[in-house]
Motif scaffolding. Sequence first.
Motif, PDB file in Angstrom:
ATOM      1  N   LEU A  35       0.829  -1.201   0.000  1.00 15.16           N
ATOM      2  CA  LEU A  35       0.000   0.000   0.000  1.00 15.16           C
ATOM      3  C   LEU A  35       0.868   1.257   0.000  1.00 15.16           C
ATOM      4  CD1 LEU A  35      -2.833   1.186   0.068  1.00 15.16           C
ATOM      5  CD2 LEU A  35      -2.731   1.107   2.568  1.00 15.16           C
ATOM      6  N   TYR A  36       1.954   1.266   0.777  1.00 13.36           N
ATOM      7  CA  TYR A  36       2.856   2.423   0.774  1.00 13.36           C
ATOM      8  C   TYR A  36       3.485   2.604  -0.610  1.00 13.36           C
ATOM      9  CZ  TYR A  36       2.743   1.996   5.928  1.00 13.36           C
ATOM     10  OH  TYR A  36       2.366   1.910   7.239  1.00 13.36           O
ATOM     11  N   ARG A  37       3.901   1.498  -1.206  1.00 11.31           N
ATOM     12  CA  ARG A  37       4.534   1.588  -2.525  1.00 11.31           C
ATOM     13  C   ARG A  37       3.555   2.154  -3.560  1.00 11.31           C
ATOM     14  NH1 ARG A  37       9.267  -1.672  -1.881  1.00 11.31           N
ATOM     15  NH2 ARG A  37       9.000  -3.179  -0.203  1.00 11.31           N
ATOM     16  N   ASP A  38       2.304   1.686  -3.502  1.00 13.60           N
ATOM     17  CA  ASP A  38       1.291   2.211  -4.425  1.00 13.60           C
ATOM     18  C   ASP A  38       1.047   3.701  -4.177  1.00 13.60           C
ATOM     19  OD1 ASP A  38       1.072  -0.347  -5.389  1.00 13.60           O
ATOM     20  OD2 ASP A  38      -0.836  -0.795  -4.381  1.00 13.60           O
ATOM     21  N   PHE A  39       0.982   4.088  -2.912  1.00 19.61           N
ATOM     22  CA  PHE A  39       0.771   5.492  -2.549  1.00 19.61           C
ATOM     23  C   PHE A  39       1.899   6.370  -3.083  1.00 19.61           C
ATOM     24  CE2 PHE A  39       1.709   8.858   0.595  1.00 19.61           C
ATOM     25  CZ  PHE A  39       0.535   9.592   0.540  1.00 19.61           C
ATOM     26  N   LEU A  40       3.141   5.915  -2.902  1.00 19.56           N
ATOM     27  CA  LEU A  40       4.292   6.697  -3.360  1.00 19.56           C
ATOM     28  C   LEU A  40       4.354   6.755  -4.884  1.00 19.56           C
ATOM     29  CD1 LEU A  40       6.938   5.435  -0.767  1.00 19.56           C
ATOM     30  CD2 LEU A  40       5.875   7.705  -0.852  1.00 19.56           C
ATOM     31  N   THR A  41       3.989   5.659  -5.531  1.00 18.01           N
ATOM     32  CA  THR A  41       3.963   5.653  -6.996  1.00 18.01           C
ATOM     33  C   THR A  41       2.960   6.678  -7.517  1.00 18.01           C
ATOM     34  OG1 THR A  41       4.621   3.324  -7.089  1.00 18.01           O
ATOM     35  CG2 THR A  41       3.539   4.239  -9.042  1.00 18.01           C
ATOM     36  N   GLN A  42       1.778   6.700  -6.914  1.00 15.48           N
ATOM     37  CA  GLN A  42       0.771   7.681  -7.330  1.00 15.48           C
ATOM     38  C   GLN A  42       1.219   9.105  -7.056  1.00 15.48           C
ATOM     39  OE1 GLN A  42      -3.248   7.078  -6.059  1.00 15.48           O
ATOM     40  NE2 GLN A  42      -3.390   4.991  -6.857  1.00 15.48           N
ATOM     41  N   ALA A  43       2.094   9.283  -6.058  1.00 17.53           N
ATOM     42  CA  ALA A  43       2.602  10.615  -5.746  1.00 17.53           C
ATOM     43  C   ALA A  43       3.743  11.028  -6.669  1.00 17.53           C
ATOM     44  CB  ALA A  43       3.066  10.669  -4.293  1.00 17.53           C
ATOM     45  N   GLY A  44       4.134  10.134  -7.595  1.00 18.08           N
ATOM     46  CA  GLY A  44       5.167  10.468  -8.560  1.00 18.08           C
ATOM     47  C   GLY A  44       6.563  10.015  -8.202  1.00 18.08           C
ATOM     48  N   MET A  45       6.704   9.200  -7.151  1.00 14.86           N
ATOM     49  CA  MET A  45       8.021   8.705  -6.774  1.00 14.86           C
ATOM     50  C   MET A  45       8.467   7.609  -7.738  1.00 14.86           C
ATOM     51  SD  MET A  45       9.165  10.361  -4.147  1.00 14.86           S
ATOM     52  CE  MET A  45       8.539  11.455  -2.864  1.00 14.86           C
ATOM     53  N   PRO A  46       9.743   7.611  -8.158  1.00 19.26           N
ATOM     54  CA  PRO A  46      10.245   6.616  -9.094  1.00 19.26           C
ATOM     55  C   PRO A  46      10.550   5.293  -8.392  1.00 19.26           C
ATOM     56  CG  PRO A  46      12.002   8.100  -8.472  1.00 19.26           C
ATOM     57  CD  PRO A  46      10.757   8.631  -7.816  1.00 19.26           C
ATOM     58  N   PRO A  47      10.829   4.230  -9.172  1.00 22.06           N
ATOM     59  CA  PRO A  47      11.158   2.927  -8.573  1.00 22.06           C
ATOM     60  C   PRO A  47      12.356   2.969  -7.627  1.00 22.06           C
ATOM     61  CG  PRO A  47      10.651   2.673 -10.892  1.00 22.06           C
ATOM     62  CD  PRO A  47      10.695   4.147 -10.635  1.00 22.06           C
ATOM     63  N   LEU A  48      13.266   3.919  -7.821  1.00 19.00           N
ATOM     64  CA  LEU A  48      14.394   4.058  -6.899  1.00 19.00           C
ATOM     65  C   LEU A  48      13.910   4.190  -5.460  1.00 19.00           C
ATOM     66  CD1 LEU A  48      17.438   4.721  -6.293  1.00 19.00           C
ATOM     67  CD2 LEU A  48      16.829   7.132  -6.671  1.00 19.00           C
ATOM     68  N   VAL A  49      12.753   4.848  -5.279  1.00 20.54           N
ATOM     69  CA  VAL A  49      12.174   5.046  -3.946  1.00 20.54           C
ATOM     70  C   VAL A  49      11.184   3.942  -3.607  1.00 20.54           C
ATOM     71  CG1 VAL A  49      10.748   6.589  -2.525  1.00 20.54           C
ATOM     72  CG2 VAL A  49      12.495   7.544  -4.045  1.00 20.54           C
TER      73      VAL A  49
END
Length: 515
Positions: free
Chosen positions: A420-434
């Motif tokens: 869920l955190y990974r999905d949230f960060l992805t939607q916020a524009g964070m790249p796979p590095l994060v």
Amino acid sequence: MLSFRLALNTRTHATWHWDTDRWCRDDSWIRPVVHPVLRHDIGHHSGVTTLLVRDTAASPTPPEVTLHNRCDESAADAVRGDALLLRIQTGRITLTAGAGTVPLYLAADGDLLHGTWDLPSIRHLTRRSGLLDRAVTRALTRRHRYSSDTLFTDVTMLTERATATFTESGLNATYPAPAKHVMRARALRPGVDATATLAHLLADAVRPWHECDVTLGLELSGGLDSATIAVAARMTASTPLHTFGLIVNGALGAEQHRRRVTITRQVAAVDEILRAHDHAPFCENGIRISGAAHDPRGEFYREAFEALADSAARSGVRIMLTGNGGDEIMAPRIDEVPPPPPQALTELSWLGPRALDAVTAIDDNLAPSAVLPTPTLMGFAIHHPAYLRAGIWPVAPFTHRPLIRFAEQLPIELRLGKKLYRDFLTQAGMPPLVTHPRRTEHFRDLMQHGLRHNGLRLAERLLADGMILAEQGFIDPDALRRTVRRAHQSATVPSVLCDTLVLEIGLRSLQASTA
């Protein structure tokens, strides 16, 4: 949230008055922690003094509701959120705790009751002969438990929602009823966006702290938990964020640094970095080697985190957001994923007879199920006092009650690996590095560095001087000497050696300062 020395029997007509930094009455005094987000209210009615300390953002209950003395109101009902309620009357003193952001230690001395969030301030009441076997053994074996137990038989910790009563019969702490939790995951309704719900709940958790009109900081490691809090804080912030973090050495630290740069640019943060290896365990400029009195049950990486707290204080930070609790609310239940087996005691070849005998009592006197995850509460007790000493109020948005209840109901596939955190960060524009780093940050190399460069020499010096833990039968000094000699020749120093050294040097600091 406060310290005090209270006499059980005092003049009933004597009044409380404010003197510099505390309320005083005869030989009794109460010193609340002074901070912009903390409020204390004191009242006196019909011979009963009532004092309520609370944070104004998480505990909005107005004082006029909680400070009256109606007999039909229970103390537990009066304490909501992060608060502490103290009631004083002739022959009886009662304390009731709230959520437990900071610990409260209690010790009786004749007809005096001492209380503090900072254990060294009551070090004169601790004795090396008064060590509690099961608590010391928990610390040595890394089998920590949430309990009113402390290392000392004469000191009690007031756990969350618990009540302590001091009378002529002594000090008695009573646990609350177990907190109610959602015990099984549920399927999401069709069309529900779990990431949008997470964003809404995190915004609710962070927003009140932005409204406190003080400088707010963020403890940013570069991992998923703190990155999630950083994005949530940015969503509700009207001013730039100020982030602080510890960077480890080597390739791991380089990757950690790249993630931090990516996160801080995305959330428009002013970033401040400390090199963790400059503050490795048992470093020469740290509190442990200095001999200053400190809590033996401290953070492994206390030297580094205290340097971070001091850095934040110098930057004017008064509230620090952290990612604490992020692991726990996403953790699978025992019936979903079996926990790893406990650490084998064979790795602790230097345990003495007293510790070995106490292993079977490790699970005695445990506090009941808490509102917050108990590992989070235990982390608060060792991590948060450093922030208070620096004048900073620590805040963990992941412990927002509606967010905990939401997480308890999430399907396992959203919690495993913190999807869920990974999905949230992805939607916020964070790249796979994060969102999907190749290597996540950890302090294992920092621990090895601290033990190799500082800890082994420290162990030899302690053994030569004679150790409190050996004198009291908790460790076998000859076995510990053999372990230290082997470690000099080995590629890896046993990390559990740190636990023994932390405990020994902490106990020494209290005894030396008392003397």
